[in-house]
Design an enzyme around this catalytic site. Sequence first.
Site, mmCIF file in Angstrom:
data_model
loop_
_atom_site.group_PDB
_atom_site.id
_atom_site.type_symbol
_atom_site.label_atom_id
_atom_site.label_comp_id
_atom_site.label_asym_id
_atom_site.label_seq_id
_atom_site.Cartn_x
_atom_site.Cartn_y
_atom_site.Cartn_z
ATOM 1 N N GLU A 155 0.827 -1.217 0.000
ATOM 2 C CA GLU A 155 0.000 0.000 0.000
ATOM 3 C C GLU A 155 0.863 1.271 0.000
ATOM 4 O O GLU A 155 0.580 2.242 0.691
ATOM 5 C CB GLU A 155 -0.983 -0.015 1.177
ATOM 6 C CG GLU A 155 -1.832 -1.275 1.143
ATOM 7 C CD GLU A 155 -3.292 -1.049 1.437
ATOM 8 O OE1 GLU A 155 -3.752 0.099 1.321
ATOM 9 O OE2 GLU A 155 -3.963 -2.045 1.749
HETATM 10 C C1 FAD Z 1 1.725 -9.219 2.035
HETATM 11 C C2 FAD Z 1 1.434 -8.397 0.825
HETATM 12 C C3 FAD Z 1 0.116 -8.162 0.464
HETATM 13 C C4 FAD Z 1 -0.163 -7.427 -0.690
HETATM 14 N N1 FAD Z 1 -1.485 -7.245 -1.068
HETATM 15 C C5 FAD Z 1 -1.757 -6.605 -2.226
HETATM 16 C C6 FAD Z 1 -3.110 -6.500 -2.714
HETATM 17 O O1 FAD Z 1 -4.065 -6.952 -2.047
HETATM 18 N N2 FAD Z 1 -3.328 -5.905 -3.915
HETATM 19 C C7 FAD Z 1 -2.319 -5.396 -4.664
HETATM 20 O O2 FAD Z 1 -2.602 -4.877 -5.750
HETATM 21 N N3 FAD Z 1 -1.017 -5.463 -4.241
HETATM 22 C C8 FAD Z 1 -0.729 -6.058 -3.046
HETATM 23 N N4 FAD Z 1 0.600 -6.162 -2.617
HETATM 24 C C9 FAD Z 1 1.655 -5.648 -3.465
HETATM 25 C C10 FAD Z 1 2.272 -4.357 -2.934
HETATM 26 O O3 FAD Z 1 1.349 -3.314 -3.021
HETATM 27 C C11 FAD Z 1 3.552 -4.092 -3.733
HETATM 28 O O4 FAD Z 1 4.483 -5.083 -3.315
HETATM 29 C C12 FAD Z 1 4.125 -2.705 -3.496
HETATM 30 O O5 FAD Z 1 3.334 -1.752 -4.166
HETATM 31 C C13 FAD Z 1 5.564 -2.562 -3.983
HETATM 32 O O6 FAD Z 1 5.691 -3.027 -5.281
HETATM 33 P P1 FAD Z 1 6.846 -4.105 -5.675
HETATM 34 O O7 FAD Z 1 6.832 -5.159 -4.646
HETATM 35 O O8 FAD Z 1 6.646 -4.469 -7.089
HETATM 36 O O9 FAD Z 1 8.188 -3.312 -5.495
HETATM 37 P P2 FAD Z 1 8.855 -2.312 -6.578
HETATM 38 O O10 FAD Z 1 7.868 -1.298 -7.005
HETATM 39 O O11 FAD Z 1 9.530 -3.112 -7.630
HETATM 40 O O12 FAD Z 1 9.954 -1.616 -5.678
HETATM 41 C C14 FAD Z 1 11.150 -2.299 -5.242
HETATM 42 C C15 FAD Z 1 11.897 -1.368 -4.299
HETATM 43 O O13 FAD Z 1 12.247 -0.160 -4.973
HETATM 44 C C16 FAD Z 1 11.705 0.956 -4.274
HETATM 45 N N5 FAD Z 1 11.315 1.979 -5.251
HETATM 46 C C17 FAD Z 1 10.407 1.861 -6.251
HETATM 47 N N6 FAD Z 1 10.297 3.002 -6.932
HETATM 48 C C18 FAD Z 1 11.164 3.897 -6.328
HETATM 49 C C19 FAD Z 1 11.502 5.252 -6.546
HETATM 50 N N7 FAD Z 1 10.911 5.978 -7.503
HETATM 51 N N8 FAD Z 1 12.441 5.818 -5.756
HETATM 52 C C20 FAD Z 1 13.015 5.103 -4.743
HETATM 53 N N9 FAD Z 1 12.731 3.822 -4.474
HETATM 54 C C21 FAD Z 1 11.807 3.219 -5.251
HETATM 55 C C22 FAD Z 1 10.513 0.402 -3.508
HETATM 56 O O14 FAD Z 1 10.178 1.225 -2.397
HETATM 57 C C23 FAD Z 1 11.037 -0.949 -3.092
HETATM 58 O O15 FAD Z 1 11.855 -0.790 -1.967
HETATM 59 C C24 FAD Z 1 0.894 -6.881 -1.452
HETATM 60 C C25 FAD Z 1 2.222 -7.102 -1.049
HETATM 61 C C26 FAD Z 1 2.500 -7.836 0.069
HETATM 62 C C27 FAD Z 1 3.930 -8.060 0.455
#
Ligand code: FAD
Length: 410
Positions: free
Chosen positions: A365
């Site tokens: 989130e």
């Molecule tokens: C337990 C759990 C439940 C979840 N439930 C849902 C759900 O119900 N529905 C849903 O749609 N999603 C859900 N998610 C997904 C969650 O919303 C995403 O994991 C989250 O948005 C981050 O995306 P990503 O994991 O692809 O990381 P990425 O976006 O690939 O990011 C990887 C890292 O890079 C950092 N980063 C990214 N962009 C930047 C930037 N511009 N500058 C600096 N740092 C940056 C991030 O902060 C992170 O540390 C869930 C995740 C978990 C772990």
Amino acid sequence: MDFSLSDDQRDLADGIRRFLADRVAPSVAACETAGRPLPDGFARLVELGITGLPFPKRYGGAGLDYITLGLICEELEYCDTSLRTMMSVHIGLAGCAIYQWGSEDQKQRFLTPLAAGRKLGAFGLTEPDAGSDVGALRSTARRDGDRYILNGSKIWISCATQADVFVVFAKTDPAAGKHGISAFVVEREAAGAALHSFALHNKYGVRAGDTGGLAFTDLVVPAANRLGEEGEGFVIAMTALENGRYTVAAGATGLIRACLDASVAYARQRVTFGKAIGQHQLIQELIAQMSAAYEASRLLYLQAGWLKNQGLRNTRQTALAKWFACDAALRAADDAMEIHGAYGFSDEYPVARYLRNARGAVIYEGSREIQKIMHGEYALGYRVDKPVRCPLPPYAEDAAGVPTANRQKG
Ligand SMILES: Cc1cc2nc3c(=O)[nH]c(=O)nc-3n(C[C@H](O)[C@H](O)[C@H](O)COP(=O)(O)OP(=O)(O)OC[C@H]3O[C@@H](n4cnc5c(N)ncnc54)[C@H](O)[C@@H]3O)c2cc1C
């Protein structure tokens, strides 16, 4: 701002805390250890009558206010993160998105069964190649007369295998980046085999919760199921996340309280060097930090809830509550393990579960980095909130729409 709680709010929170302690907490540890979702998680929320907590009674809801929603999320996560996560996606993400953006017909068809607890809602935004960068999502929705054909996949979706109704996002105009995203309500039953859901195993945390993925293969969705206009999906997703973040912030506050209570109990009975470890000042420092983190996190989510009750813009305050409380919960859980020593490093005490669960909320989130970027931009004046076409309705007592937030003193 007045954060005084009414007797009704206190009584509801106290009753739910007792119910969860008696009826749910005893089975959490076994599910967690086995990596198995709580089998009756949604049934418990239904039993508690909170599946439509902030929605008007005319849509099957309980007609309660957003501060009460926060208090209940705090209690749910005090018991276990998996329950609060279910509440976050069912109400904060799916329910509120339909309440905020749905037509009257869509609220009757989709929100009412969710609020009444007949169906469980979930939210499908994240994809294998698109998390923080929502504009990069690849799922498509091709218009075909009075319907859309959806193709693509979602990952890390809470309640993926259990939910009946999903608010999902796909590109109706793939060339338009984030402006080409639209939002749809997908019903599992109507979708049939074109919607495949699966569970993710061996997760680091939220092990008593259902987290999985979705795949759409030529999934037919009636045009009448599109939320908002074509191209409004990005804004709908951001407003939904704002509501979800509020519940996450309140939940993280409950997790800090759980760490504090467990640490106080342990520090009073564990003896080293001839006295209870609670008598050592370095342990007192850790407990004092947890206590301060709990109070500050609670004030931040109450502030956001108060703004929501009034129908006032709360994007910045809600993001701050989420960022602060989730970071504070992670620190509190780590300190709780420190206080428990080696026993904390086992499943004999709950603090290892708290630490695993606290880690997830820093990611989902809106990750810590995304929240920091938002607040840096606000402070620098680079980010200015634009008016939203369909704002979240303020708290209103009943179908007459009388705001009661100012009358709930106690
Ligand atoms: C337990 C759990 C439940 C979840 N439930 C849902 C759900 O119900 N529905 C849903 O749609 N999603 C859900 N998610 C997904 C969650 O919303 C995403 O994991 C989250 O948005 C981050 O995306 P990503 O994991 O692809 O990381 P990425 O976006 O690939 O990011 C990887 C890292 O890079 C950092 N980063 C990214 N962009 C930047 C930037 N511009 N500058 C600096 N740092 C940056 C991030 O902060 C992170 O540390 C869930 C995740 C978990 C772990």
